[in-house]
Enzyme design. Sequence first.
Site: not given
Ligand code: CMX
Length: 491
Positions: A328, A429
């Site tokens: 987050h 971010d």
């Molecule tokens: N890099 C690599 N893999 C990623 C990814 C990224 N940036 N974003 C998602 N994925 C992966 C997930 O880890 C998940 O993998 P698994 O199936 O192995 O668990 C898969 O893709 C599906 O995820 P999703 O449904 O697309 O994303 P979620 O809703 O589960 O999670 C988030 C959302 C933001 C936590 C995720 O995209 C992420 O970890 N991003 C990087 C961290 C980040 O930038 N966070 C900030 C978000 C904004 C905020 O809240 O401030």
Amino acid sequence: MLLLSLPRFMNATKAASSRRLASSLKSQRLLFTRLPQKATAVPLKQPTPAFYSTAHASPLKERLAQLIPKRREEVKKFRAEHGSDVLGEVTLNQIYGGARGVPALLWEGSVLDPNEGIRFRNLTVKECQEKLPSATHGKQPLPESMFWLLVTGEVPTANEVQALSAEWAARAQLPKFVEDLIDNCPNTLHPMAQLSLAITALENDSVFSKAYHSGVSKADYWQFTYEDSMDLIAKIVPIAGRIYRNLYRDGVVAPIQPDKDYGYNLANVLGFSNNEEFVELLRLYLSIHSDHEGGNVSAHTGHLVGSALSSPFLSMAASLNGLAGPLHGLANQEVLDFLLKMKESVGDDYSDETLEKYLWNILDNGQIVPGYGHAVLRKTDPRYLAQRDFALEHLPEDPMFKLVSRLYEVVPRVLTKHGKTKNPFPNVDSHSGVLLQYYGLKEQTFYTVLFGISRTLGVMAQLIWDRALGLPIERPKSFSTEVLKKRIEKA
Ligand code: CMX
């Protein structure tokens, strides 16, 4: 350098247009938001328990006192007519999948569309930049104007924004023991943990907690929530300044300037107020990070903890603890670490081939690309774009910005090929760190504190409404896997 006195800092053109905007918004389709014409101010009836005396004149509170009764009636009628209507269903995957998409929360301040991005009380980021009052010679919305919008659904006038700046400055004094608490933290303790500690400690002066225990009427809870919220928003600035100056500078914190706006004062306690461009960046930053509807971890946590009638201080401390997680709010710190490491590795070679190779290496190691992806968004975050526009205007030649810019072209392609993330585009971010670095705020472990200050605006705006609408304690139902299996068999 521009040091302007409060009466002069407002952008007169925008302020003049705010009334027109309010009436034009009235005609738009608003799901929950109403933008009534402003009524003549009526004196606000304040409850008067012994401990409660507020010296702070507050036009925002007066306005809320006008809006709340109407809204209560509106919600009562809405629920009476549609209380049993079905809005969705829940699948087993949603139960195991972090409740994605389950319609379960009320959040008034903003609504997030997966493709368009956030609307703050029905205004897009761009519309907020155009319509909310800004500083003289500035372009970015003042955080005060964003807070007013989030709380009331109305674009404030210059005078209203000015009153809010003055009120926050007047409430900013910290209790001595909170200063000592921060000063006694080891410098190994993460700034977010220090922030959360200090905010929890403000509980000592919570008028909400005192009011609750003195048995005030439930109908008046919002007034005490408001008082604590305003104190919290005011005091989080010198708290942040103290943490920053203790950890990374000489420990000396500049005093809050009573005739200056919130963004200026934050820049000032950090030690950066002599750069007007940086002050503008902070105003933008504080406005756009404030709210992102109610389901994200920080917003939902603040709302949940507040539903137990924990005070705004305790609720916000919990919210900040959630924001401090790397998936987050901490992602902005992680992004900068990621960029700096990448820069070290690729040097000036920003070619597709080199960047892609670096990214695949990360993904093949099972790591995430920070700053990309989102639980709700499916397009580039408009908050990212607002920061990109700022960079294009002020630091187009900065090598780190150029790297961010190149990644914007390359990462979505790589993540799409990787095939896991539902959203391969950048989130908020992804951009903030390079902007802060450019102006000399280089300590990335501090970045989430800035996010936390901003998020306080959104969480507090909602908490006031939670108590105004008398929302109950939150208690969704959980099941064990065994029970779920039985229910599925039965179904
Ligand atoms: N890099 C690599 N893999 C990623 C990814 C990224 N940036 N974003 C998602 N994925 C992966 C997930 O880890 C998940 O993998 P698994 O199936 O192995 O668990 C898969 O893709 C599906 O995820 P999703 O449904 O697309 O994303 P979620 O809703 O589960 O999670 C988030 C959302 C933001 C936590 C995720 O995209 C992420 O970890 N991003 C990087 C961290 C980040 O930038 N966070 C900030 C978000 C904004 C905020 O809240 O401030």
